[in-house]
Design a protein around this motif. Structure first.
Motif, PDB file in Angstrom:
ATOM      1  N   THR A  37       0.826  -1.208   0.000  1.00 17.91           N
ATOM      2  CA  THR A  37       0.000   0.000   0.000  1.00 17.91           C
ATOM      3  C   THR A  37       0.857   1.254   0.000  1.00 17.91           C
ATOM      4  OG1 THR A  37      -1.840  -1.100   1.127  1.00 17.91           O
ATOM      5  CG2 THR A  37      -1.735   1.307   1.287  1.00 17.91           C
ATOM      6  N   THR A  38       1.847   1.291   0.887  1.00 18.56           N
ATOM      7  CA  THR A  38       2.710   2.474   0.933  1.00 18.56           C
ATOM      8  C   THR A  38       3.543   2.614  -0.336  1.00 18.56           C
ATOM      9  OG1 THR A  38       2.816   2.627   3.339  1.00 18.56           O
ATOM     10  CG2 THR A  38       4.665   3.533   2.122  1.00 18.56           C
ATOM     11  N   LEU A  39       4.047   1.496  -0.858  1.00 17.64           N
ATOM     12  CA  LEU A  39       4.813   1.585  -2.103  1.00 17.64           C
ATOM     13  C   LEU A  39       3.960   2.158  -3.221  1.00 17.64           C
ATOM     14  CD1 LEU A  39       6.991  -1.658  -2.392  1.00 17.64           C
ATOM     15  CD2 LEU A  39       7.666   0.623  -1.636  1.00 17.64           C
ATOM     16  N   ALA A  40       2.716   1.701  -3.310  1.00 18.73           N
ATOM     17  CA  ALA A  40       1.846   2.142  -4.391  1.00 18.73           C
ATOM     18  C   ALA A  40       1.440   3.605  -4.240  1.00 18.73           C
ATOM     19  CB  ALA A  40       0.597   1.256  -4.439  1.00 18.73           C
ATOM     20  N   LEU A  41       1.127   4.013  -3.011  1.00 25.00           N
ATOM     21  CA  LEU A  41       0.626   5.361  -2.780  1.00 25.00           C
ATOM     22  C   LEU A  41       1.733   6.399  -2.560  1.00 25.00           C
ATOM     23  CD1 LEU A  41      -2.398   4.596  -0.412  1.00 25.00           C
ATOM     24  CD2 LEU A  41      -2.434   4.999  -2.887  1.00 25.00           C
ATOM     25  N   GLY A  42       2.914   5.938  -2.181  1.00 25.21           N
ATOM     26  CA  GLY A  42       3.981   6.868  -1.837  1.00 25.21           C
ATOM     27  C   GLY A  42       4.971   7.162  -2.944  1.00 25.21           C
ATOM     28  N   ALA A  43       5.039   6.301  -3.964  1.00 27.23           N
ATOM     29  CA  ALA A  43       6.053   6.470  -5.005  1.00 27.23           C
ATOM     30  C   ALA A  43       5.898   7.797  -5.740  1.00 27.23           C
ATOM     31  CB  ALA A  43       5.980   5.302  -5.991  1.00 27.23           C
ATOM     32  N   ARG A  44       4.676   8.144  -6.100  1.00 27.64           N
ATOM     33  CA  ARG A  44       4.465   9.356  -6.900  1.00 27.64           C
ATOM     34  C   ARG A  44       4.802  10.635  -6.143  1.00 27.64           C
ATOM     35  NH1 ARG A  44      -1.013  10.592 -10.429  1.00 27.64           N
ATOM     36  NH2 ARG A  44      -0.286  12.545 -11.387  1.00 27.64           N
ATOM     37  N   PRO A  45       4.261  10.844  -4.907  1.00 31.98           N
ATOM     38  CA  PRO A  45       4.639  12.078  -4.202  1.00 31.98           C
ATOM     39  C   PRO A  45       6.116  12.131  -3.849  1.00 31.98           C
ATOM     40  CG  PRO A  45       3.297  10.651  -2.803  1.00 31.98           C
ATOM     41  CD  PRO A  45       3.225  10.094  -4.179  1.00 31.98           C
ATOM     42  N   ALA A  46       6.720  10.976  -3.538  1.00 35.07           N
ATOM     43  CA  ALA A  46       8.145  10.967  -3.219  1.00 35.07           C
ATOM     44  C   ALA A  46       8.969  11.396  -4.430  1.00 35.07           C
ATOM     45  CB  ALA A  46       8.576   9.583  -2.752  1.00 35.07           C
ATOM     46  N   ALA A  47       8.629  10.854  -5.592  1.00 39.29           N
ATOM     47  CA  ALA A  47       9.357  11.223  -6.816  1.00 39.29           C
ATOM     48  C   ALA A  47       9.174  12.701  -7.130  1.00 39.29           C
ATOM     49  CB  ALA A  47       8.864  10.366  -7.977  1.00 39.29           C
TER      50      ALA A  47
END
Length: 332
Positions: A190-200
């Motif tokens: 869940t975190t990988l899916a939801l966090g990748a875009r804002p982190a990038a």
């Protein structure tokens, strides 16, 4: 100096960013328990002193969780607050930070059964809050303008759930152990899916030369990195893929830590509650490094873990002292 939220209808209640103090305190205790110290140091000398200090810090984290939670009740629906809605993630991660410290440190005081029971209860509460926060469309609606590191706060809690869930699983009977592992892997994804875009988006902004005014929040990016490395090593112990993943992520975290530290030193920001970003995210890098040291026997990872932990403790002392000073100014 700013240590609280802007005025709102329930102005006497603490804002959710205060839960970052609980997170930052809990990780100091947990990270101490994971350090790759030599056997003799664990049972005597410096190791015994570290264990004693970790126990005191764990007790403080428990007290802080109770106090901050009590002082936050009735504070209204923070999901509608543009500036602080993202920090509802801290409210979810605080109980899990205490849960981890309870399992790793608090059992010396409470005993294994009581520590396990308390940690499991805190994990259930934190995971429920974290999933609700991570999937909240009302919180995501506040993502406007240039990317902010604070956007990651709502999506990191499930990754913390993954790491703490793995600690609980090895202490649980079947079928609960399997259920915890499945839930933890789901939280990890869940975190990988939801966090990748804002982190990038945050990384692109900073590398493009546009540094946010709230520069301490850049340390928040370390949270999903260090915590995912920690979770991977706990969920798949001894697996080569987990070690490789953790190594790559930790190297990225160390690079971001160095860059963020340079930017903070250049900007010299005034004290605010955002300074608590110097604690929990850095603590996840410590646990990731410690996990790598245990998994690979790497002396480099071990030295980096101990060195980074020393920096974490120093940051916690400074930020805690400044927060207390600000509180005294408010009530005095």
């Amino acid at each position: 100096m700013s240590i609280t939220a802007p005025p709102r209808p329930a102005a006497t209640r603490l804002a959710p960013n205060w839960f970052a103090a609980v997170m930052g305190t809990g990780i100091v205790a947990s990270a101490a328990a994971t350090l790759p110290l030599a056997g003799p140091m664990v049972t005597g000398g410096p190791g015994a002193l570290l264990a004693g200090l970790a126990t005191v810090v764990w007790a403080l984290a428990v007290v802080l969780l109770v106090v901050v939670t009590a002082a936050s009740v009735g504070g209204g629906d923070w999901r509608d607050h543009a500036g602080l809605s993202h920090f509802l993630g801290a409210r979810a991660m605080a109980p899990m930070s205490v849960a981890s410290a309870t399992l790793l440190v608090g059992h010396r005081v409470l005993g294994e059964p009581a520590a396990y029971g308390l940690a499991l209860a805190l994990w259930v509460v934190g995971t429920g809050l974290g999933l609700a926060t991570a999937t909240s469309a009302r919180i995501r609606a506040h993502r406007r303008g240039p990317a902010e590191a604070a956007w990651l706060m709502p999506v990191v809690p499930p990754m913390v759930s993954a790491a703490v869930g793995a600690l609980l699983a090895v202490r649980s009977p079947e079928p609960l152990a399997t259920a915890l592992l499945v839930a933890s892997w789901a939280c990890f994804a869940t975190t990988l899916a939801l966090g990748a875009r804002p982190a990038a988006a945050v990384v692109r902004r900073v590398l493009g030369g546009d540094v946010p005014a709230a520069v301490p929040t850049l340390f928040i990016v370390l949270g999903p990195l260090g915590q995912s490395a920690t979770a991977a090593l706990l969920l798949a112990p001894g697996r080569t893929l987990a070690v490789v993943y953790a190594a790559v992520v930790v190297v990225a975290a160390l690079a971001w830590l160095g860059l963020s530290a340079v930017l903070v030193a250049r900007r010299r920001p005034a004290f605010a509650m955002t300074w608590w970003a110097f604690t929990f995210p850095v603590g996840t890098v410590v646990t990731g490094l410690s996990g790598l040291a245990h998994a690979t026997g790497s002396s480099v990872a071990a030295v980096l873990a101990v060195t980074t932990y020393a920096g974490l403790v120093a940051a916690w002392v400074v930020v805690g002292a400044r927060t207390l000073r600000g509180l005294r100014a408010l009530v005095g």
